[in-house]
Scaffold this active site. Structure first.
Site, PDB file in Angstrom:
ATOM      1  CG  ASP A  21      -2.020  -1.002   1.121  1.00  0.00           C
ATOM      2  OD1 ASP A  21      -2.260  -1.474  -0.015  1.00  0.00           O
ATOM      3  OD2 ASP A  21      -2.630  -1.332   2.137  1.00  0.00           O
ATOM      4  CG  HIS A 224      26.607   5.720 -10.501  1.00  0.00           C
ATOM      5  ND1 HIS A 224      26.144   5.474 -11.766  1.00  0.00           N
ATOM      6  CD2 HIS A 224      27.093   6.994 -10.537  1.00  0.00           C
ATOM      7  CE1 HIS A 224      26.349   6.530 -12.535  1.00  0.00           C
ATOM      8  NE2 HIS A 224      26.925   7.467 -11.808  1.00  0.00           N
ATOM      9  CG  ASP A 241      28.001  12.842  -6.657  1.00  0.00           C
ATOM     10  OD1 ASP A 241      27.202  13.794  -6.567  1.00  0.00           O
ATOM     11  OD2 ASP A 241      28.369  12.350  -7.742  1.00  0.00           O
ATOM     12  CG  ASP A 252      25.656  16.383  -9.647  1.00  0.00           C
ATOM     13  OD1 ASP A 252      26.096  15.752  -8.672  1.00  0.00           O
ATOM     14  OD2 ASP A 252      25.741  15.977 -10.828  1.00  0.00           O
ATOM     15  CG  HIS A 331      33.491   9.906 -14.616  1.00  0.00           C
ATOM     16  ND1 HIS A 331      33.577  11.276 -14.609  1.00  0.00           N
ATOM     17  CD2 HIS A 331      34.025   9.505 -13.432  1.00  0.00           C
ATOM     18  CE1 HIS A 331      34.110  11.681 -13.472  1.00  0.00           C
ATOM     19  NE2 HIS A 331      34.419  10.627 -12.741  1.00  0.00           N
ATOM     20  CG  HIS A 335      25.919  15.840 -15.892  1.00  0.00           C
ATOM     21  ND1 HIS A 335      25.013  16.542 -15.147  1.00  0.00           N
ATOM     22  CD2 HIS A 335      26.712  15.191 -14.989  1.00  0.00           C
ATOM     23  CE1 HIS A 335      25.229  16.305 -13.861  1.00  0.00           C
ATOM     24  NE2 HIS A 335      26.271  15.504 -13.728  1.00  0.00           N
ATOM     25  CG  HIS A 342      22.869  12.772 -15.375  1.00  0.00           C
ATOM     26  ND1 HIS A 342      23.205  11.447 -15.461  1.00  0.00           N
ATOM     27  CD2 HIS A 342      23.711  13.304 -14.456  1.00  0.00           C
ATOM     28  CE1 HIS A 342      24.205  11.194 -14.624  1.00  0.00           C
ATOM     29  NE2 HIS A 342      24.516  12.302 -14.000  1.00  0.00           N
ATOM     30  CD  GLU A 365      30.176  14.922 -12.674  1.00  0.00           C
ATOM     31  OE1 GLU A 365      30.272  13.991 -11.857  1.00  0.00           O
ATOM     32  OE2 GLU A 365      29.097  15.287 -13.180  1.00  0.00           O
ATOM     33  CE1 TYR A 369      35.915   8.429  -8.739  1.00  0.00           C
ATOM     34  CE2 TYR A 369      36.580   8.627 -11.046  1.00  0.00           C
ATOM     35  CZ  TYR A 369      35.832   9.077  -9.967  1.00  0.00           C
ATOM     36  OH  TYR A 369      35.021  10.180 -10.116  1.00  0.00           O
ATOM     37  NE  ARG A 386      31.845  12.158  -8.801  1.00  0.00           N
ATOM     38  CZ  ARG A 386      31.698  10.901  -8.391  1.00  0.00           C
ATOM     39  NH1 ARG A 386      32.590   9.976  -8.730  1.00  0.00           N
ATOM     40  NH2 ARG A 386      30.677  10.547  -7.640  1.00  0.00           N
ATOM     41  CD  GLU A 388      29.075  16.458  -9.717  1.00  0.00           C
ATOM     42  OE1 GLU A 388      28.982  15.601  -8.817  1.00  0.00           O
ATOM     43  OE2 GLU A 388      28.407  16.427 -10.760  1.00  0.00           O
TER      44      GLU A 388
HETATM   45  N1  GLY Z   1      25.549  12.618  -9.107  1.00  0.00           N
HETATM   46  C1  GLY Z   1      25.579  12.143 -10.427  1.00  0.00           C
HETATM   47  C2  GLY Z   1      26.620  12.812 -11.216  1.00  0.00           C
HETATM   48  O1  GLY Z   1      27.511  13.380 -10.675  1.00  0.00           O
HETATM   49  O2  GLY Z   1      26.561  12.831 -12.415  1.00  0.00           O
HETATM   50 MN    MN Z   2      27.305  15.177 -11.894  1.00  0.00          MN
HETATM   51 MN    MN Z   3      27.417  14.188  -8.778  1.00  0.00          MN
END
Ligand code: GLY
Ligand code: MN
Ligand code: MN
Length: 418
Positions: A21, A224, A241, A252, A331, A335, A342, A365, A369, A386, A388
Site C-alpha cells: 500500500d 555510483h 556526491d 550536484d 567517466h 553534464h 543529468h 567533475e 579512481y 572526485r 564536482e
Molecule cells: N551525481 C551524479 C553525477 O555526478 O553525475
Molecule cells: Mn554530476
Molecule cells: Mn554528482
C-alpha cells in the site's frame, strides 16, 4: 515554436508502488513542471496554439472531499484555472471523451511517444476514435512530432528565475557538505553522513536531487555507490556526491575529504591532480568554447598529473591518444544540470559539439579512481577522488553556483578542524 495548426499533449508523471500500500514519493515530470508548475499526478497538459477559447488546457483530478481526507488536497478544475492560469480545465476521467475533439483538424501532434506506454494507449485510442469518425468529415492529424525536441532546447537555457532557484539548491547543498565535513571522524558510518544531507535539505524545504553517494575508502572507487552502510576508517578518504533539489531544480556536488581531517601524502598527490584538472576545465567554460573543451582540458591535466606523480608511465600525449588514462578516469567531465540532475539538452548540434551560451548550466567533475590491485600503483590503492561543482555560463565566462564550499586541501582541512 509549435506549428500554427497543432496540439501538444503532455501527461504528468505516473505514480509508482514501493511496496503493497506504500507509494514512492510523487515527483512530477520535469517537463510538466516546467510548463505548468502543477504538481499532481493523473493530470495532462494540452496546448493548442491560436485556439480562440484559450490555448492552455489542463486535465486534472476533480475535487473529492472523501479522497482528499485520505490522500491529501487537490486543486481541482477551479484551482487549475485560478492558480495555474489554465484557460480551461476538465476532469481527467473525461480525457478520452474530450481529447479527440481537441485533436480534430489539427495537422501536427506534439507528443513524445514511448516515454509513458500507459498513456500512449490513451493517445492512440483518441486517434483511432477520430479515424472511426472520418466519414462524418473528421480529420486525423497527419504527423506526430516529438515534444521533447522543442521543450528540451528551451530547458537548456535557464532564465533568471531558474538560475536563482539553482543558486538556492547549490547553497543548501554547500551547507550540507560543510556540515558533513564537520561531522566526519573515524568510526562514523557512511549513513550518518548521508543523514547530515537529508537533514539539511529537508530543513530548508528541499529534497535530494538524486541518491546521495557516501563512499569511504575503497567504496570511493565505485562511481555510483549508494549502499552508504560502511564504517569510515582513520587514514581513509570519503567521497560524497550529494545535492539538493529545490523547487524542482537540482544541485550536484562532490567533495572528497580525509575521514580524520588530514590528507595523507598519497591522498594529497591524487587530490591535487584532480583539483588542477578541475581548474583547467573551469577555464574553458565560456561562450564560444564548445561542450567538449572542458573535458579535453581535464583529460590533459589529469594525464599530465598522473605522469608527474608516477601513476602512469609514458608521454601524456600518447597516453591520451591510446586511451591509457581511462584506466583511472573512466567517466566524462560533466553534464547539463537543471530540473533533472543529468539535464536535457543536446550536446551536439549537426554533429558538432555545442557551443556554450549564457544561461546554460553544467557540472565540472573530474576524478581519479585507483582500486586495490591496480598494478604499479600500490601507494594509491583505494583512493577515489572526485571534485564536482556547478557552473552557470555567463556573457564572459561562468558563475560558480557552488561557491563557498572548501575545494583546496587547505580549505578542506581548515573547515574540518574548525
Ligand atoms: N551525481 C551524479 C553525477 O555526478 O553525475
Ligand atoms: Mn554530476
Ligand atoms: Mn554528482
Amino acid at each position: 515554436m509549435m506549428n500554427e495548426n497543432s496540439v501538444a499533449i503532455l501527461p504528468s508523471a505516473p505514480t509508482l508502488v514501493r511496496n503493497r500500500d506504500v507509494e514512492h514519493g510523487f515527483r512530477q515530470d520535469s517537463d510538466f513542471t516546467y510548463l505548468s508548475g502543477f504538481n499532481e499526478p493523473e493530470s495532462v497538459i494540452v496546448l493548442i496554439p491560436n485556439r480562440k477559447q484559450g490555448e492552455f488546457i489542463l486535465f486534472c483530478r476533480d475535487r473529492d472531499p472523501k479522497k482528499e481526507t485520505w490522500d491529501g488536497r487537490r486543486f481541482g478544475m477551479e484551482g487549475a484555472v485560478e492558480f495555474f492560469d489554465a484557460d480551461d480545465a476538465y476532469p481527467i476521467d473525461d480525457l478520452e471523451e474530450i481529447l479527440p475533439g481537441l485533436m480534430e483538424d489539427r495537422e501536427s501532434v506534439y507528443y513524445s511517444i514511448g516515454l509513458n506506454p500507459d498513456f500512449d494507449k490513451h493517445v492512440l485510442k483518441c486517434v483511432n476514435d477520430l479515424r472511426a469518425q472520418s466519414r462524418r468529415g473528421a480529420r486525423v492529424p497527419y504527423e506526430f512530432v516529438s515534444l521533447e525536441y522543442l521543450l528540451h532546447d528551451m530547458r537548456l537555457y535557464k532564465g533568471r528565475e531558474e538560475i536563482a532557484l539553482m543558486r538556492k539548491a547549490a547553497k543548501i547543498s554547500v551547507q550540507a557538505h560543510i556540515n558533513a565535513m564537520k561531522a566526519c571522524q573515524p568510526g562514523v558510518n557512511e549513513y550518518e553522513l548521508e543523514a547530515e544531507f537529508l537533514f539539511e535539505f529537508k530543513r530548508n524545504g528541499a529534497d535530494w536531487a538524486y541518491s546521495s553517494i557516501v563512499g569511504g575508502g575503497e567504496n570511493g572507487c565505485i562511481l555510483h555507490y549508494t549502499e552508504n552502510s560502511a564504517e569510515l576508517n582513520d587514514k581513509e578518504l570519503v567521497l560524497i556526491d550529494a545535492g539538493a533539489e529545490y523547487q524542482g531544480y537540482a544541485a550536484d556536488i562532490t567533495r572528497t575529504f580525509p575521514v580524520n581531517g588530514k590528507y595523507t601524502v598519497p591522498q594529497q598527490e591524487i587530490y591535487e591532480v584532480v583539483l588542477e584538472a578541475q581548474n583547467a576545465a573551469f577555464e574553458k567554460v565560456k561562450p564560444g568554447n564548445h561542450w567538449n573543451d572542458p573535458h579535453n582540458a581535464a583529460v590533459k591535466a589529469l594525464t599530465k598529473g598522473m605522469v608527474e606523480i608516477g601513476l602512469l608511465k609514458g608521454k601524456p600525449a600518447q597516453l591520451i591518444k591510446d586511451g591509457s588514462y581511462m584506466k583511472y578516469y573512466m567517466h566524462r567531465t560533466g553534464h547539463w544540470l537543471g530540473m533533472d540532475v543529468h539535464d536535457v539538452g543536446d550536446y551536439k548540434v549537426d554533429d558538432n559539439w555545442r557551443l556554450f551560451e549564457p544561461g546554460m548550466v553544467l557540472t565540472v567533475e573530474p576524478g581519479l579512481y585507483i582500486p586495490a590491485g591496480s598494478r604499479g600503483a600500490k601507494r594509491w590503492w583505494n583512493i577515489g577522488v572526485r571534485i564536482e561543482d556547478d557552473l552557470a555560463v555567463t556573457k564572459n565566462g561562468y558563475d560558480l553556483l557552488t561557491k563557498g564550499l572548501p575545494r583546496t586541501v587547505e580549505e578542506v582541512e581548515a573547515v574540518m578542524t574548525s
